[in-house]
Write a protein that holds these residues in place. Structure first.
Motif, PDB file in Angstrom:
ATOM      1  N   PHE A  55      26.198  25.481  40.085  1.00 49.30           N
ATOM      2  CA  PHE A  55      27.285  25.835  41.004  1.00 49.30           C
ATOM      3  C   PHE A  55      28.663  25.539  40.397  1.00 49.30           C
ATOM      4  O   PHE A  55      29.629  25.305  41.122  1.00 49.30           O
ATOM      5  CB  PHE A  55      27.139  25.132  42.350  1.00 49.30           C
ATOM      6  N   ALA A  56      28.754  25.548  39.074  1.00 47.62           N
ATOM      7  CA  ALA A  56      30.054  25.402  38.419  1.00 47.62           C
ATOM      8  C   ALA A  56      30.831  26.709  38.534  1.00 47.62           C
ATOM      9  O   ALA A  56      30.277  27.790  38.323  1.00 47.62           O
ATOM     10  CB  ALA A  56      29.873  25.036  36.954  1.00 47.62           C
ATOM     11  N   LEU A  57      32.114  26.611  38.859  1.00 40.90           N
ATOM     12  CA  LEU A  57      32.984  27.789  38.841  1.00 40.90           C
ATOM     13  C   LEU A  57      33.311  28.089  37.387  1.00 40.90           C
ATOM     14  O   LEU A  57      33.970  27.295  36.707  1.00 40.90           O
ATOM     15  CB  LEU A  57      34.261  27.536  39.633  1.00 40.90           C
ATOM     16  N   ILE A  58      32.865  29.237  36.888  1.00 36.88           N
ATOM     17  CA  ILE A  58      33.042  29.613  35.486  1.00 36.88           C
ATOM     18  C   ILE A  58      34.323  30.418  35.286  1.00 36.88           C
ATOM     19  O   ILE A  58      35.018  30.274  34.291  1.00 36.88           O
ATOM     20  CB  ILE A  58      31.841  30.439  34.982  1.00 36.88           C
ATOM     21  N   SER A  59      34.627  31.284  36.249  1.00 39.44           N
ATOM     22  CA  SER A  59      35.789  32.162  36.098  1.00 39.44           C
ATOM     23  C   SER A  59      36.261  32.634  37.471  1.00 39.44           C
ATOM     24  O   SER A  59      35.498  32.621  38.444  1.00 39.44           O
ATOM     25  CB  SER A  59      35.431  33.366  35.217  1.00 39.44           C
ATOM     26  N   ALA A  60      37.523  33.029  37.517  1.00 34.97           N
ATOM     27  CA  ALA A  60      38.088  33.582  38.751  1.00 34.97           C
ATOM     28  C   ALA A  60      39.092  34.665  38.397  1.00 34.97           C
ATOM     29  O   ALA A  60      39.862  34.529  37.437  1.00 34.97           O
ATOM     30  CB  ALA A  60      38.759  32.495  39.577  1.00 34.97           C
ATOM     31  N   GLU A  61      39.046  35.744  39.141  1.00 33.25           N
ATOM     32  CA  GLU A  61      40.036  36.824  39.032  1.00 33.25           C
ATOM     33  C   GLU A  61      40.646  36.977  40.414  1.00 33.25           C
ATOM     34  O   GLU A  61      39.931  37.251  41.377  1.00 33.25           O
ATOM     35  CB  GLU A  61      39.367  38.128  38.597  1.00 33.25           C
ATOM     36  N   PHE A  62      41.945  36.803  40.532  1.00 34.17           N
ATOM     37  CA  PHE A  62      42.540  36.860  41.863  1.00 34.17           C
ATOM     38  C   PHE A  62      43.980  37.356  41.785  1.00 34.17           C
ATOM     39  O   PHE A  62      44.597  37.373  40.720  1.00 34.17           O
ATOM     40  CB  PHE A  62      42.477  35.486  42.545  1.00 34.17           C
ATOM     41  N   GLN A  63      44.490  37.762  42.933  1.00 35.55           N
ATOM     42  CA  GLN A  63      45.849  38.276  43.012  1.00 35.55           C
ATOM     43  C   GLN A  63      46.423  38.024  44.402  1.00 35.55           C
ATOM     44  O   GLN A  63      45.683  37.769  45.353  1.00 35.55           O
ATOM     45  CB  GLN A  63      45.883  39.766  42.690  1.00 35.55           C
ATOM     46  N   ILE A  64      47.746  38.094  44.470  1.00 41.94           N
ATOM     47  CA  ILE A  64      48.403  37.973  45.768  1.00 41.94           C
ATOM     48  C   ILE A  64      48.088  39.219  46.577  1.00 41.94           C
ATOM     49  O   ILE A  64      48.205  40.341  46.099  1.00 41.94           O
ATOM     50  CB  ILE A  64      49.927  37.839  45.604  1.00 41.94           C
TER      51      ILE A  64
END
Length: 204
Positions: A152-161
Motif C-alpha cells: 500500500f505504498a504510494l508510488i506515484s501521483a498525477e494531479f491538477q487543480i
C-alpha cells in the motif's frame, strides 16, 4: 477505493524512510514567453530528507553548484512573479505534506474510483482516480494515485487543480502589476517515489 487510499496513509511510517537521508538531486526551472526562453536556472543540490514521521517542512537544501541564464529586456518582462523555487518543489511531497486527497480529514471532499491494475517494476499497482465531490464549489484537485497492492505504498501521483470555479484556493502569484488580471489556466503535477532498501523516498 477510498479504503485503499486510507491503507496507504496508514502505512506511511512503515513504507517510507525512517532515518535521515542525504540525497543528491538536480533542479531545473525555466520561463518561456511566446516560445522564447526568457530565463533558465539549474542547480546541483543536496537534500537532507528527514524521516516521514517528522512534521512537514523539515527538509533542508544545500546548493552545490548552480547557473542561471537570463534573456529578457526590461520592456519585454511580463510583470508577474509566480511562486517557484527549490522549497516550493519540496512542498509537493504528498506523503510528507498531507495533501487533502491523501489525508483522512480531507478525503471526505473527494470521490475515489478504482480504474485499473497495472504492472510496474515487479510490483502491481492499483490506479485510483479521484475528483472532488460535485456539491463543492471551491476548486480542489483531481487526478490519479498509483498504490502498491501489497504494501500500500504510494508510488506515484498525477494531479491538477480542478478549475471548476472562480474560487481558486491555490495562490500561484507572488506579485504582479496592479494593471494586470492574472487567471490560472492549468496547474498539473507529477510526483513519484523511489524504492531503496524496501523503503520509499521522494524521487521526482
Amino acid at each position: 477505493p477510498a479504503q485503499i487510499v486510507k491503507n496507504a496513509i496508514y502505512n506511511t511510517r512503515k513504507n517510507y524512510i525512517r532515518k535521515k537521508c542525504l540525497i543528491t538531486s538536480f533542479y531545473r526551472e525555466g520561463v518561456i514567453k511566446n516560445k522564447i526562453l526568457n530565463n533558465y536556472s539549474e542547480a546541483l543540490i543536496k537534500i537532507l530528507k528527514t524521516p516521514y514521521k517528522i512534521i512537514a517542512n523539515s527538509d533542508k537544501i544545500k546548493i552545490i553548484k548552480s547557473r542561471k541564464f537570463i534573456n529578457v529586456l526590461q520592456k519585454d518582462t511580463l510583470p508577474v512573479k509566480l511562486k517557484d523555487g527549490l522549497y516550493s518543489s519540496l512542498q509537493f511531497d504528498i506523503v510528507r505534506n498531507n495533501f487533502d486527497f491523501f489525508n483522512p480529514e480531507g478525503m471526505q471532499n473527494y470521490n475515489y474510483h478504482l480504474i485499473d491494475i497495472v504492472p510496474f517494476n515487479n510490483h502491481t499497482l492499483f490506479v485510483i482516480k479521484f475528483n472532488q465531490k460535485e456539491y463543492i464549489k471551491t476548486s480542489f484537485y483531481k487526478g490519479k494515485l498509483y498504490i502498491d497492492n501489497k504494501t500500500f505504498a504510494l508510488i506515484s501521483a498525477e494531479f491538477q487543480i480542478n478549475l471548476k470555479s472562480k474560487n481558486n484556493r491555490v495562490n500561484f502569484v507572488v506579485k504582479k502589476n496592479r494593471n494586470f488580471i492574472v487567471k490560472l489556466k492549468s496547474a498539473k503535477y507529477i510526483v513519484n517515489y523511489k524504492e531503496i532498501n524496501r523503503k520509499y523516498i521522494l524521487n521526482h
